[in-house]
Design a protein around this motif. Structure first.
Motif, PDB file in Angstrom:
ATOM      1  N   HIS A  86      38.947  63.738  -6.641  1.00 28.86           N
ATOM      2  CA  HIS A  86      38.825  62.827  -5.498  1.00 28.86           C
ATOM      3  C   HIS A  86      39.793  61.649  -5.650  1.00 28.86           C
ATOM      4  N   ALA A  87      39.834  61.092  -6.852  1.00 27.84           N
ATOM      5  CA  ALA A  87      40.746  59.969  -7.098  1.00 27.84           C
ATOM      6  C   ALA A  87      42.194  60.399  -6.870  1.00 27.84           C
ATOM      7  N   ASN A  88      42.536  61.585  -7.337  1.00 30.23           N
ATOM      8  CA  ASN A  88      43.897  62.085  -7.147  1.00 30.23           C
ATOM      9  C   ASN A  88      44.212  62.316  -5.669  1.00 30.23           C
ATOM     10  N   ALA A  89      43.230  62.820  -4.924  1.00 34.07           N
ATOM     11  CA  ALA A  89      43.434  63.057  -3.493  1.00 34.07           C
ATOM     12  C   ALA A  89      43.629  61.740  -2.746  1.00 34.07           C
ATOM     13  N   GLU A  90      42.875  60.726  -3.139  1.00 36.17           N
ATOM     14  CA  GLU A  90      43.019  59.417  -2.492  1.00 36.17           C
ATOM     15  C   GLU A  90      44.369  58.787  -2.835  1.00 36.17           C
ATOM     16  N   LEU A  91      44.827  59.022  -4.050  1.00 36.67           N
ATOM     17  CA  LEU A  91      46.161  58.561  -4.431  1.00 36.67           C
ATOM     18  C   LEU A  91      47.228  59.286  -3.602  1.00 36.67           C
ATOM     19  N   ALA A  92      47.035  60.582  -3.397  1.00 34.16           N
ATOM     20  CA  ALA A  92      47.985  61.361  -2.597  1.00 34.16           C
ATOM     21  C   ALA A  92      48.016  60.873  -1.145  1.00 34.16           C
ATOM     22  N   LEU A  93      46.863  60.474  -0.616  1.00 29.44           N
ATOM     23  CA  LEU A  93      46.823  59.927   0.745  1.00 29.44           C
ATOM     24  C   LEU A  93      47.592  58.606   0.814  1.00 29.44           C
ATOM     25  N   MET A  94      47.424  57.765  -0.185  1.00 23.03           N
ATOM     26  CA  MET A  94      48.152  56.496  -0.208  1.00 23.03           C
ATOM     27  C   MET A  94      49.663  56.748  -0.234  1.00 23.03           C
ATOM     28  N   ASP A 155      42.296  58.402  11.986  1.00 22.37           N
ATOM     29  CA  ASP A 155      42.494  59.600  12.798  1.00 22.37           C
ATOM     30  C   ASP A 155      43.402  60.641  12.154  1.00 22.37           C
ATOM     31  N   ASP A 156      44.080  60.276  11.092  1.00 21.00           N
ATOM     32  CA  ASP A 156      44.982  61.219  10.426  1.00 21.00           C
ATOM     33  C   ASP A 156      44.211  62.499  10.072  1.00 21.00           C
ATOM     34  N   PRO A 157      44.608  63.656  10.619  1.00 21.65           N
ATOM     35  CA  PRO A 157      43.848  64.892  10.355  1.00 21.65           C
ATOM     36  C   PRO A 157      43.831  65.303   8.885  1.00 21.65           C
ATOM     37  N   VAL A 158      44.880  64.958   8.148  1.00 22.29           N
ATOM     38  CA  VAL A 158      44.882  65.275   6.714  1.00 22.29           C
ATOM     39  C   VAL A 158      43.817  64.447   6.004  1.00 22.29           C
ATOM     40  N   CYS A 159      43.724  63.179   6.372  1.00 20.62           N
ATOM     41  CA  CYS A 159      42.678  62.316   5.812  1.00 20.62           C
ATOM     42  C   CYS A 159      41.297  62.871   6.149  1.00 20.62           C
ATOM     43  N   GLN A 160      41.132  63.314   7.385  1.00 24.19           N
ATOM     44  CA  GLN A 160      39.853  63.880   7.800  1.00 24.19           C
ATOM     45  C   GLN A 160      39.493  65.104   6.959  1.00 24.19           C
ATOM     46  N   GLU A 161      40.487  65.957   6.717  1.00 24.77           N
ATOM     47  CA  GLU A 161      40.224  67.156   5.925  1.00 24.77           C
ATOM     48  C   GLU A 161      39.872  66.800   4.480  1.00 24.77           C
ATOM     49  N   VAL A 162      40.629  65.872   3.907  1.00 22.51           N
ATOM     50  CA  VAL A 162      40.389  65.468   2.519  1.00 22.51           C
ATOM     51  C   VAL A 162      38.982  64.903   2.364  1.00 22.51           C
ATOM     52  N   PHE A 163      38.613  63.993   3.257  1.00 28.02           N
ATOM     53  CA  PHE A 163      37.321  63.336   3.088  1.00 28.02           C
ATOM     54  C   PHE A 163      36.154  64.215   3.519  1.00 28.02           C
ATOM     55  N   LYS A 164      36.413  65.200   4.333  1.00 23.86           N
ATOM     56  CA  LYS A 164      35.367  66.186   4.609  1.00 23.86           C
ATOM     57  C   LYS A 164      35.018  66.935   3.326  1.00 23.86           C
ATOM     58  N   ARG A 165      36.039  67.272   2.560  1.00 25.08           N
ATOM     59  CA  ARG A 165      35.817  67.961   1.285  1.00 25.08           C
ATOM     60  C   ARG A 165      35.162  67.026   0.265  1.00 25.08           C
ATOM     61  N   ILE A 166      35.657  65.794   0.198  1.00 20.72           N
ATOM     62  CA  ILE A 166      35.082  64.823  -0.737  1.00 20.72           C
ATOM     63  C   ILE A 166      33.619  64.562  -0.400  1.00 20.72           C
ATOM     64  N   ASN A 167      33.335  64.412   0.880  1.00 21.55           N
ATOM     65  CA  ASN A 167      31.966  64.115   1.304  1.00 21.55           C
ATOM     66  C   ASN A 167      31.018  65.257   0.944  1.00 21.55           C
ATOM     67  N   ALA A 168      31.498  66.489   1.081  1.00 22.10           N
ATOM     68  CA  ALA A 168      30.666  67.641   0.714  1.00 22.10           C
ATOM     69  C   ALA A 168      30.369  67.631  -0.788  1.00 22.10           C
TER      70      ALA A 168
END
Length: 308
Positions: A86-94, A155-168
């Protein structure tokens, strides 16, 4: 284990629902949807979120060593890896949003650094009854306030996809966290008392508490400054308290009662507690950098690379 929760089935589900950064198309359109105003606020917010995930990863690693069964140990090992992911994914979003220069890794604020230092020194010797109540509170704040805020506001769809996975993932973490709290509450009262007294007699828990208090207040203020509705945070904290309403067992744990009480005063800005907590935030902000130890290697495992 508690009667109605199948930890083996949960482990199978965790293994079945694994994902990797390589599954995400990081170059997909949508990054331009971040407004300049949101962009300015988002970097420190995402940085805090990323580092709290990193802290959670280390917490789960320590909990794996204390888990009473091999199944729970395996679950915690997976949670450790997931929090790091999750931390790595958030870094990738930044990085996707142009918030980082080249291979820059944003530095944790001093409160997070102090917690990292504490985890490195003491987490492996801290009882499961302590880590098993503190980590869920941090995850409740993440899942119930931060993650949902990002999903609602970006609204960024990539962000939405990432956090949908993180939230699950976080939902499964909390399901296990809450069951473990109940499990710990099934212990004989003598054992609970001995472990609690023993934990508080050790200076490490006092030190940890003195670092945890300003961390949570700093997180709360940063969340509110970002625009997160305080009611959302209140609802998230209530979720932790509701664990103690399902059965009487969680309330047999002094640490659960303490963390639950502490969460309730953190979200109540009128409580006198904040005179102390805010003073501690101010003091820690002035903590001499030369007294901070070098970050341990486990806190440097962040990467934006979309590895499988």
């Amino acid at each position: 284990m508690t009667q109605n929760f199948d930890f083996d089935a949960m482990l199978d589900k965790i293994k079945d629902r694994q994902w990797a950064l390589a599954d995400i198309d990081w170059d997909a359109p949508g990054a331009e949807l971040i407004s300049p105003e949101l962009h300015a606020k988002l970097k420190p917010f995402m940085s805090d979120l990323m580092w709290i995930e990193n802290v959670g990863a280390r917490g789960f690693a320590a909990m794996a060593r204390k888990a009473p069964t091999e199944t729970l140990r395996d679950i915690y090992r997976h949670f450790h890896a997931e929090e790091q992911k999750h931390a790595n994914a958030e870094l990738a979003l930044m990085r996707r949003w142009g918030m980082l220069e080249n291979d820059e890794i944003p530095q944790p604020n001093v409160n997070v650094k102090l917690i990292i230092d504490w985890l490195d020194k003491y987490s492996d010797q801290t009882p499961l009854a302590v880590l098993g109540t503190v980590i869920p509170m941090l995850e409740v704040a993440l899942d119930g306030a931060l993650v949902k805020f990002i999903v609602d506001e970006i609204d960024d769809p990539v962000c939405q996809e990432v956090f949908k996975r993180i939230n699950a993932d976080e939902s499964r973490h909390l399901a296990v966290d809450f069951e473990v709290i109940e499990l710990l509450g099934h212990a004989k009262m003598r054992k609970i008392i001995v472990e609690t007294v023993g934990a508080w007699m050790h200076p490490s828990l006092i030190i940890g508490t003195l670092r945890y208090i300003p961390l949570l207040n700093k997180m709360r203020d940063n969340i509110v400054a970002m625009g997160v509705d305080e009611e959302r945070l209140y609802t998230a904290m209530k979720r932790f308290r509701k664990v103690g309403e399902r059965t009487p067992f969680p309330n047999r744990l002094p640490m659960y009662r303490f963390i639950s009480w502490h969460g309730s005063v953190v979200i109540n800005r009128d409580h006198p507690y904040h005179y102390l907590a805010d003073s501690m935030v101010t003091l820690t902000a002035k903590y001499p950098k030369r007294l901070l130890r070098a970050q341990p290697t486990w806190s440097k495992e962040l990467t934006y690379e979309p590895v499988a």
